[in-house]
Every structure is written in structure tokens, then in C-alpha cells.
Design an enzyme around this catalytic site. Structure first.
Site, PDB file in Angstrom:
ATOM      1  N   CYS A   1      -2.128  -2.538   7.547  1.00 12.66           N
ATOM      2  CA  CYS A   1      -2.027  -3.464   6.417  1.00 12.66           C
ATOM      3  C   CYS A   1      -0.758  -4.295   6.412  1.00 12.66           C
ATOM      4  CB  CYS A   1      -2.251  -2.707   5.111  1.00 12.66           C
ATOM      5  SG  CYS A   1      -3.976  -2.137   4.999  1.00 12.66           S
TER       6      CYS A   1
ATOM      7  N   LYS B   1      -7.029  -4.994  -2.970  1.00 10.98           N
ATOM      8  CA  LYS B   1      -7.789  -5.557  -1.856  1.00 10.98           C
ATOM      9  C   LYS B   1      -8.733  -4.523  -1.275  1.00 10.98           C
ATOM     10  CE  LYS B   1      -4.045  -4.317   1.219  1.00 10.98           C
ATOM     11  NZ  LYS B   1      -4.782  -3.280   1.960  1.00 10.98           N
TER      12      LYS B   1
ATOM     13  N   ASP C   1      -4.567  -0.845  -1.651  1.00 11.43           N
ATOM     14  CA  ASP C   1      -5.870  -0.717  -1.019  1.00 11.43           C
ATOM     15  C   ASP C   1      -6.772  -0.117  -2.108  1.00 11.43           C
ATOM     16  OD1 ASP C   1      -7.040  -1.186   1.554  1.00 11.43           O
ATOM     17  OD2 ASP C   1      -7.111   0.975   1.941  1.00 11.43           O
TER      18      ASP C   1
ATOM     19  N   HIS D   1     -10.717   6.920   1.431  1.00 10.45           N
ATOM     20  CA  HIS D   1      -9.342   6.798   0.951  1.00 10.45           C
ATOM     21  C   HIS D   1      -9.251   5.702  -0.093  1.00 10.45           C
ATOM     22  CE1 HIS D   1      -9.691   3.645   3.995  1.00 10.45           C
ATOM     23  NE2 HIS D   1      -8.744   3.007   3.326  1.00 10.45           N
TER      24      HIS D   1
ATOM     25  N   ASP E   1       0.794  -1.246   0.000  1.00  8.37           N
ATOM     26  CA  ASP E   1       0.000   0.000   0.000  1.00  8.37           C
ATOM     27  C   ASP E   1       0.823   1.291   0.000  1.00  8.37           C
ATOM     28  OD1 ASP E   1      -1.947  -1.932   0.235  1.00  8.37           O
ATOM     29  OD2 ASP E   1      -2.889  -1.115   2.032  1.00  8.37           O
TER      30      ASP E   1
ATOM     31  N   HIS F   1     -17.410   2.710   0.502  1.00  2.95           N
ATOM     32  CA  HIS F   1     -16.994   1.481   1.189  1.00  2.95           C
ATOM     33  C   HIS F   1     -17.366   1.521   2.674  1.00  2.95           C
ATOM     34  CE1 HIS F   1     -14.053  -1.543   2.799  1.00  2.95           C
ATOM     35  NE2 HIS F   1     -14.513  -2.175   1.734  1.00  2.95           N
TER      36      HIS F   1
HETATM   37  C1  VGL Z   1      -4.764   0.850   5.684  1.00  2.60           C
HETATM   38  C2  VGL Z   1      -6.327   1.745   7.098  1.00  2.60           C
HETATM   39  C3  VGL Z   1      -7.306   1.593   6.136  1.00  2.60           C
HETATM   40  C4  VGL Z   1      -3.336   0.449   5.468  1.00  2.60           C
HETATM   41  C5  VGL Z   1      -5.727   0.685   4.718  1.00  2.60           C
HETATM   42  O1  VGL Z   1      -2.886   0.374   4.293  1.00  2.60           O
HETATM   43  O2  VGL Z   1      -2.635   0.213   6.465  1.00  2.60           O
HETATM   44  N1  VGL Z   1      -5.073   1.364   6.875  1.00  2.60           N
HETATM   45  N2  VGL Z   1      -7.000   1.060   4.957  1.00  2.60           N
HETATM   46 ZN    ZN Z   2      -8.482   0.985   3.395  1.00  2.00          ZN
END
Ligand code: VGL
Ligand code: ZN
Length: 211
Positions: A159, A114, A54, A89, A16, A60
């Protein structure tokens, strides 16, 4: 600290590294851009590199904006359990969801996206938050003969941690290159994630240990 000399049966998963997680982004990870240079250097040492994104549909269920009256960084109960709510996001196709411009991994073999199920989040690159639905990444790595997995990226405590724990549970010898990660650290989440990773058998390393 324990890394390993990367060989043919080792893979790196770069988690990510997307604009929304960098300073100025929708869900900025403090100092997130500092993870990029070590991640780029680490990726040069691995023959198999997987990137993750992500990749949420608009609206969502992990977005606070999808729940009337809810605020970002609060909690809500969803069908699979407690869910932290986030600012909108990494919406599919948006500039915020794009990989960071400074991420320089031309030889990446695979990009796993994902968090695409509107009703289920997925911090992990291996399985969704229902803990049942696989992304296919474990199968991909196994079919390629991968035995050890190193991870880096954003965010250490979400993540990266969930992906590392699932990698270990899937049977891969798993290490996290901590200097090539940065954390959100919400209410002690970094310390908690480090404890859960250690309990799952995940090793902590620094990017220089993979040489
Ligand atoms: C993430 C919060 C929400 C991450 C992704 O990539 O760590 N954190 N979505
Ligand atoms: Zn996320």
C-alpha cells in the site's frame, strides 16, 4: 536519502497503520509496530496529515476465502489483472480494521478508506487496482495547494509503494520515509517495489530528513 523541511504546501500520508497489519493481526507485517513511533513523530512536523485505512467488505475478492480452493498468498486473475490473495483482513468496522491504538496523530485532517469495492482491490490511496477509479485524494490535496507528499506506514511494498507511485504520477513531488514503514516482503516484493518507486521518481528518505 532526501526529505524536505515541511511547510504549508506539504502533506504526510500515513498508510494503513491498522491492527490487522501489526504482529498478532490477520495480515501481520513483520515488525509492523516499529513503524508507529517514527510515524507519530513525523506527523507532528506536518500541517496536513492524511490517514488511510484498508476497509474491505466481508467476502472481498482479494480474500483467498472468497475463491474456493485458493490459498492466502497465492495469485488469481481478476477482471483488472493478477491479484495476490490475502487472508481475510481489515473488514469494515472490525477491530482488525481499526487504526492502531499506538498511532497518535490527533491533528489528522482526513481519513481515506479504500478497497471498499467488493470486486476491486485498492493498495493505493489514490486509485483502485483497476487503475481508473480515483479515491479523490489527489483532488483533496490539490485543492489544499499541496505540492509535495511524504508517505509512511504499512506495508512498504504494497500500500505504501502503490500510493507513492500514484502520488508521483499525479504530479506531487513524492518521498517515502522508509524507517517509518515496514514491508510484507513476499517473494522479493520489497526489492521490486523499491525499483518501481525509484523508476516513478519517488525519493527515499528517513523520518529525520523531514526537519
Ligand atoms: C495491504 C495487502 C492487502 C497493505 C493491504 O496495506 O499494504 N497489503 N491489503
Ligand atoms: Zn487489503
Amino acid at each position: 536519502m532526501s526529505g524536505f523541511r515541511p511547510g504549508r504546501t506539504d502533506a504526510l500520508v500515513v498508510v494503513d497503520v491498522q491492527n490487522d497489519f501489526l504482529p498478532g493481526g490477520a495480515l501481520a507485517v513483520p515488525d509492523g509496530d516499529a513503524a508507529i513511533a517514527p510515524a507519530n513523530a513525523l506527523a507532528r512536523r506536518f500541517a496536513t496529515v492524511v490517514l488511510t485505512q484498508d476497509w474491505h467488505p466481508a467476502g472481498h475478492s482479494s480474500f483467498a476465502s472468497a475463491h474456493p480452493g485458493a490459498k492466502p498468498f497465492g495469485m488469481i486473475a481478476l477482471s483488472y489483472g493478477a491479484q495476490t490473495l490475502w487472508p481475510d483482513h481489515c473488514v469494515q468496522g472490525s477491530r482488525g480494521a481499526a487504526l492502531a491504538d499506538a498511532l497518535d496523530v490527533p491533528a489528522a485532517a482526513l481519513v481515506i478508506r479504500k478497497g471498499m469495492n467488493p470486486a476491486v482491490d485498492s493498495y493505493s490511496a489514490f486509485r483502485e487496482a483497476d487503475r481508473k477509479t480515483p479515491t479523490g485524494l489527489a483532488g483533496y490535496l490539490r485543492e489544499r495547494g499541496i505540492a509535495r507528499v511524504a508517505l509512511c506506514g504499512l506495508a512498504t511494498d504494497y500500500c505504501v509503494a502503490f500510493s507513492a507511485i500514484d502520488a508521483a504520477e499525479a504530479g506531487f513531488a513524492t518521498s517515502v520515509a522508509l524507517d517509518a514503514c515496514r514491508a510484507i516482503d513476499l517473494g522479493g516484493s520489497l526489492a521490486a517495489a523499491r525499483e518501481r518507486m525509484a523508476a516513478a521518481g519517488v525519493a527515499f528518505a528517513s523520518s529525520g530528513d523531514f526537519a
